[in-house]
Design a protein around this motif. Structure first.
Motif, PDB file in Angstrom:
ATOM      1  N   LEU A   1     -23.949 -16.377   1.781  1.00  0.00           N
ATOM      2  CA  LEU A   1     -24.624 -15.705   0.669  1.00  0.00           C
ATOM      3  C   LEU A   1     -24.262 -14.226   0.559  1.00  0.00           C
TER       4      LEU A   1
ATOM      5  N   VAL B   1     -20.700 -24.483  -7.718  1.00  0.00           N
ATOM      6  CA  VAL B   1     -19.358 -24.461  -8.303  1.00  0.00           C
ATOM      7  C   VAL B   1     -18.430 -25.364  -7.496  1.00  0.00           C
TER       8      VAL B   1
ATOM      9  N   VAL C   1     -28.792 -18.156  -6.417  1.00  0.00           N
ATOM     10  CA  VAL C   1     -28.698 -18.334  -4.967  1.00  0.00           C
ATOM     11  C   VAL C   1     -27.673 -19.422  -4.600  1.00  0.00           C
TER      12      VAL C   1
ATOM     13  N   TYR D   1     -15.863 -19.745   0.715  1.00  0.00           N
ATOM     14  CA  TYR D   1     -17.337 -19.826   0.662  1.00  0.00           C
ATOM     15  C   TYR D   1     -17.996 -20.115   2.014  1.00  0.00           C
TER      16      TYR D   1
ATOM     17  N   MET E   1     -12.756 -28.833 -16.581  1.00  0.00           N
ATOM     18  CA  MET E   1     -13.578 -27.718 -16.106  1.00  0.00           C
ATOM     19  C   MET E   1     -12.805 -26.405 -16.201  1.00  0.00           C
TER      20      MET E   1
ATOM     21  N   TYR F   1     -25.173 -20.589  -6.536  1.00  0.00           N
ATOM     22  CA  TYR F   1     -24.032 -20.627  -7.460  1.00  0.00           C
ATOM     23  C   TYR F   1     -22.739 -21.066  -6.794  1.00  0.00           C
ATOM     24  N   ARG F   2     -22.391 -20.458  -5.664  1.00  0.00           N
ATOM     25  CA  ARG F   2     -21.103 -20.755  -5.031  1.00  0.00           C
ATOM     26  C   ARG F   2     -21.004 -22.223  -4.644  1.00  0.00           C
TER      27      ARG F   2
END
Lengths: 246, 288
Positions: A108, B171, B165, A103, A90, B167-168
Motif C-alpha cells: 500500500l 487492477v 485502498v 505490486y 481493457m 486499487y492496485r
C-alpha cells in the motif's frame, strides 16, 4: 533448496484422472521444458506446481512450502496462454502491466525510486522500452508475451512459469522469444515452460519432463532426444503421434 | 438556442429548488461511483452483474414494503434493498467460486428470480402502493428525500475509499486473474468486495435511475471511455467525466422538459458513447 518438489502427485477432474503419481524436482537455474500430447495434463501439472490447483494426493512444495499455501508474490512469475488473448479490450498501458509485477513489493505504500528503476530495467531487458506508453491491446502476440515476462522480472521473480506462451506468435518472433528465455535462464532465472512444440524444448531447455498423465521422462534434454520416452508417451495417445513427430 | 441571460435565469431557478439540489448532488455521486466500479466490472466481462443485482434490489424494496405493511411499522425499502442486494451479490460470487465460472444462465435466473419475488410480494401487499413501485422501477428526481441523498453520499464515500485502498490489487485481478493469484493476491476476497461494492452502487443509484436502467451507468460511460483511453487510470477518469456529463445534462433536460430522469440520463450517456465511437473511428484521434 529445490525450487519445486513433487512427491507422488495425483489430480483428477471429477473421475477423470489428469495427473497420476508424478514425482520430480526442479532445481534453481533449471530450464525445464514440460512436454506431452494434447490433453496429457501438462497445464494441469503446471497449475499444481504453482498452487493454482491442489493435488488429490501427494504433495507439491514450492520454495520449501506447500504450493497452495505459497503466497510470496515476489518469487514466481506466470505467463498464461490467456494473458495475451484475454484482457483484449481493457485499456492499460505496457508500463501499467509491468508495474503490476511490482505490486507485491510495494503493497500500500508509495512507489520508490527503486521500484520505478526495476520497472524501467524490466522493460529494457525484454526490449519493449519504446512501447512503454502504448496500449497493451494494440501490441502483437510476441510483444505482449515480452511485456508479461517484464512484469515477472519487475517482481524480481526467481521462477518464471510459462504455459504455451507462443501460441499464435509468428515464427520469427518465437525464435527471438525463446532466445530471450535462454538468456534470462543463463542469468540465473529458473524457467518452467509448458510447450507442445518438442523441437523448441529440445533446442532451448536444459531439462525435459515428458508426461502423459504419468511421467515418462525427466532428465537432461540431450538424453531425452535419445530416449524412447517420446514414443512411449505419445503412443499412449495414438491420434497425436504423427502430428507431433516432425 | 436560448439567449445566455435566459439560460442563466433558468439555471438559477432550477438550482433554487431544494429537490433539484438534492437530485444534482445524488447525480454527481452516481456519476462518480457507477463508472468507477463499472470500470472493473466491464473489463472482467461482468457487466451483467449490475443488472442482476438491480433486480434483486427490487425484491429488497418489495420486502421492505411488505414488512412495513405486515407489521404496520416503517421499514425503509432502501435498507432492505441494500441488504438483499448485498446478500445476492455474495451468493452469486460464492456460487461462481464453486462452479468456477460466472454463468450467464444462473445470472439470468437470479435476475428473473429477484424480479419475480418482488412482483409477488408487492401483489400480496394490500392497498395503493402501485405508485411508489413505479418510482422504484423508473426512478424519480422529485421524490428523493434528504435522508436518501445522505445515504447515497455515505455509500459513495465508502465505495471510493474501498477502491482507493484496493486499487492496485483490483487492477491486477482485472487484467490477469491467474497471475494475480500467483502474485499472492487474495482474488476471492477481492471478487467478493467488488460485487458488494456493485450492490451498494446499484442500490444507491436506484432511487434516481430506477431498477431497470441503473446498471447502464455502470457500463455505458466505461464503454465510452474505453474508446479513447490508453491507460487504465485515464480510462477511469474519462468514464467519470462521461458519467458526469450524462448525469448533469440528463438531470437538467429532465427538469426542463418534465421527462423521465433515468431514461434521459442513460440516453445522454449513450449519446456520449456513440460520439466517442464515431470520433475514434472517423478521425485520427490520438489515444489519451
Amino acid at each position: 533448496m529445490s525450487v519445486l518438489e513433487l512427491a507422488d502427485v495425483t489430480y483428477s477432474y471429477g473421475d477423470r484422472p489428469a495427473v497420476e503419481n508424478v514425482s520430480m524436482t526442479v532445481e534453481p537455474g533449471d530450464f525445464l521444458g514440460l512436454v506431452g500430447p494434447n490433453g496429457s495434463g501438462k497445464t494441469t501439472l503446471l497449475k499444481l506446481m504453482l498452487g493454482l490447483l491442489r493435488p488429490d494426493s501427494g504433495s507439491v512444495t514450492l520454495f520449501g512450502r506447500p504450493a497452495h499455501e505459497f503466497a510470496d508474490g515476489t518469487r514466481v512469475g506466470y505467463v498464461s496462454q490467456a494473458a495475451t488473448r484475454k484482457a483484449g479490450g481493457m485499456p492499460v498501458t505496457v508500463r501499467e502491466v509491468v508495474t503490476m509485477g511490482r505490486y507485491p513489493h510495494v503493497g500500500l505504500r508509495r512507489f520508490r525510486e527503486r521500484d520505478t528503476e526495476r520497472i524501467t530495467e524490466a522493460l529494457d531487458i525484454v526490449g519493449v522500452a519504446d512501447l512503454a506508453d502504448r496500449r497493451f491491446s494494440t501490441l502483437s502476440g510476441g510483444q505482449k508475451q515480452r511485456v508479461v515476462i517484464a512484469r515477472a522480472l519487475a517482481a524480481d521473480a526467481e521462477l518464471l512459469a510459462l504455459d504455451e506462451p507462443t501460441v499464435g506468435v509468428d515464427a520469427e518472433s518465437r525464435e527471438a522469444f525463446y532466445d530471450l528465455l535462454r538468456r534470462l535462464n543463463r542469468e540465473g532465472l529458473t524457467v518452467l515452460l509448458v510447450e507442445h512444440d518438442i523441437g523448441v524444448v529440445t533446442a532451448f531447455a536444459t531439462r525435459v519432463a515428458c508426461i502423459n498423465r504419468r511421467l515418462f521422462f525427466h532428465g537432461d534434454s540431450i538424453d531425452f532426444s535419445e530416449s524412447d520416452a517420446l514414443r512411449e508417451a505419445y503412443g499412449a495417445n495414438q491420434q497425436l503421434l504423427d502430428h507431433h513427430h516432425h | 438556442m436560448l439567449p445566455l441571460t435566459q439560460l442563466g435565469g433558468f439555471l438559477v431557478e432550477m438550482l433554487g429548488y431544494p429537490f433539484m439540489q438534492r437530485a444534482l448532488v445524488a447525480g454527481v455521486c452516481i456519476g462518480i461511483v457507477a463508472p468507477l466500479v463499472g470500470s472493473f466490472l466491464v473489463h472482467r466481462q461482468l457487466a451483467m452483474i449490475g443488472d442482476t443485482l438491480a433486480h434483486t434490489a427490487f425484491a429488497g424494496v418489495a420486502v421492505g414494503i411488505f414488512l412495513s405493511n405486515l407489521f404496520e411499522t416503517n421499514v425503509s425499502p432502501y435498507l432492505t434493498a441494500l441488504v438483499v442486494a448485498v446478500l445476492s451479490a455474495l451468493l452469486i460470487q460464492v456460487l461462481s467460486e464453486y462452479t468456477d465460472v460466472y454463468n450467464d444462465v444462473s445470472m439470468a435466473v437470479v435476475l428473473a428470480g429477484g424480479f419475480a419475488v418482488g412482483t409477488v410480494l408487492i401483489s400480496l401487499t394490500s392497498g395503493g402502493i402501485a405508485v411508489s413501485i413505479n418510482q422504484y422501477l423508473f426512478g424519480s428526481l422529485s421524490t428523493l428525500t434528504r435522508g436518501e441523498v445522505e445515504i447515497l453520499v455515505g455509500l459513495s464515500v465508502l465505495v471510493v475509499a474501498a477502491i482507493a485502498v484496493s486499487y492496485r490489487q483490483l487492477v491486477y485481478v482485472t487484467f490477469d486473474e491467474s497471475a494475480a493469484r500467483i502474485a499472492g493476491i487474495d482474488v476471492r476476497l477481492l471478487n467478493r468486495l467488488l460485487v458488494v461494492l456493485t450492490a451498494m452502487v446499484v442500490v444507491g443509484a436506484m432511487q434516481m435511475m430506477g431498477v431497470i436502467l441503473v446498471a447502464a451507468m455502470l457500463v455505458v460511460p466505461v464503454a465510452a471511455a474505453t474508446q479513447f483511453a490508453r491507460s487504465f487510470k485515464r480510462s477511469i477518469v474519462l468514464a467519470i467525466v462521461a458519467g458526469q456529463v450524462a448525469v448533469l445534462t440528463g438531470t437538467t433536460l429532465s427538469y426542463a422538459y418534465g421527462i423521465a430522469a433515468g431514461g434521459t440520463i442513460v440516453l445522454v450517456a449513450i449519446g456520449v458513447y456513440l460520439g466517442a465511437a464515431a470520433v475514434t473511428r472517423l478521425g485520427p484521434v490520438r489515444m489519451r
